[in-house]
Scaffold this active site. Structure first.
Site, PDB file in Angstrom:
ATOM      1  N   LYS A  12       0.611  -1.028  -0.029  1.00  0.00           N
ATOM      2  CA  LYS A  12      -0.084  -0.057   0.017  1.00  0.00           C
ATOM      3  C   LYS A  12       1.052   1.350  -0.094  1.00  0.00           C
ATOM      4  O   LYS A  12       0.582   2.316  -0.864  1.00  0.00           O
ATOM      5  CB  LYS A  12      -0.900  -0.012   1.181  1.00  0.00           C
ATOM      6  CG  LYS A  12      -2.216  -1.087   1.050  1.00  0.00           C
ATOM      7  CD  LYS A  12      -3.231  -0.832   1.893  1.00  0.00           C
ATOM      8  CE  LYS A  12      -4.296  -1.966   1.710  1.00  0.00           C
ATOM      9  NZ  LYS A  12      -4.610  -2.422   0.411  1.00  0.00           N
ATOM     10  N   THR A  34      -9.952  -0.643  -4.542  1.00  0.00           N
ATOM     11  CA  THR A  34     -10.444  -1.293  -3.535  1.00  0.00           C
ATOM     12  C   THR A  34     -10.617  -0.433  -2.253  1.00  0.00           C
ATOM     13  O   THR A  34      -9.529   0.658  -2.282  1.00  0.00           O
ATOM     14  CB  THR A  34      -9.697  -2.664  -3.049  1.00  0.00           C
ATOM     15  OG1 THR A  34      -8.546  -2.497  -3.239  1.00  0.00           O
ATOM     16  CG2 THR A  34     -10.220  -3.763  -4.012  1.00  0.00           C
ATOM     17  N   ASP A  60     -12.712  -6.975  -4.277  1.00  0.00           N
ATOM     18  CA  ASP A  60     -11.797  -7.676  -5.442  1.00  0.00           C
ATOM     19  C   ASP A  60     -12.901  -8.079  -6.273  1.00  0.00           C
ATOM     20  O   ASP A  60     -12.982  -8.036  -7.543  1.00  0.00           O
ATOM     21  CB  ASP A  60     -10.964  -8.701  -5.073  1.00  0.00           C
ATOM     22  CG  ASP A  60     -11.368  -9.920  -4.263  1.00  0.00           C
ATOM     23  OD1 ASP A  60     -12.543  -9.334  -3.476  1.00  0.00           O
ATOM     24  OD2 ASP A  60     -10.978 -10.905  -4.176  1.00  0.00           O
TER      25      ASP A  60
END
Length: 131
Positions: A12, A34, A60
């Site tokens: 991330k 997401t 997802d």
């Protein structure tokens, strides 16, 4: 263009840094991610991101539905290949769907940079003819 962004937990920060570096290109496009990844991108860039659920609770799958409708023009998907976690988005399924529907997908920073720079040059304009 519609750009899909997904990052496993361990990637991330890389996604945030990528979006900071290419904010000038990304802000001219629609971004989809997401949930957690989208929120983290917004926090560091002030870019507007259409957020799905978190990947582990169905984001997802929402992402893959968009791929199947061919509503994404490119996907940038950062994952850690040595730490596959069943709670993380299913990388194989997403990549296979992108291949099936001819959607460019990058799974590492080097390929992501090539795609985003190609987007800026107009190399992906051919996708506009598909719609």
């Amino acid at each position: 263009m519609n750009i899909g962004l997904i990052a496993h937990d361990s990637k991330k920060k890389l996604m945030q840094n990528f979006c900071i570096a290419y904010k000038g290109i990304l802000n001219k496009n629609q971004l989809f991610a997401t949930g957690t990844t989208g929120r983290l991108i917004e926090e560091v860039t002030n870019l507007s991101v259409h957020k799905f659920l978190a990947g582990s609770i169905g984001g997802d799958k929402q992402f893959m539905e968009m791929v199947e409708r061919q509503d994404l023009d490119m996907v940038i998907l950062f994952y850690n290949p040595v730490m596959i976690d069943p709670k993380e988005p299913d990388i194989t399924a997403i990549v296979m769907r992108c291949d099936q529907y001819n959607i460019p997908v990058a799974t590492n920073i080097a390929t992501a940079e090539l795609l985003i720079l190609g987007l800026a040059r107009g190399d992906l304009d051919w996708r506009l003819n598909l719609k």
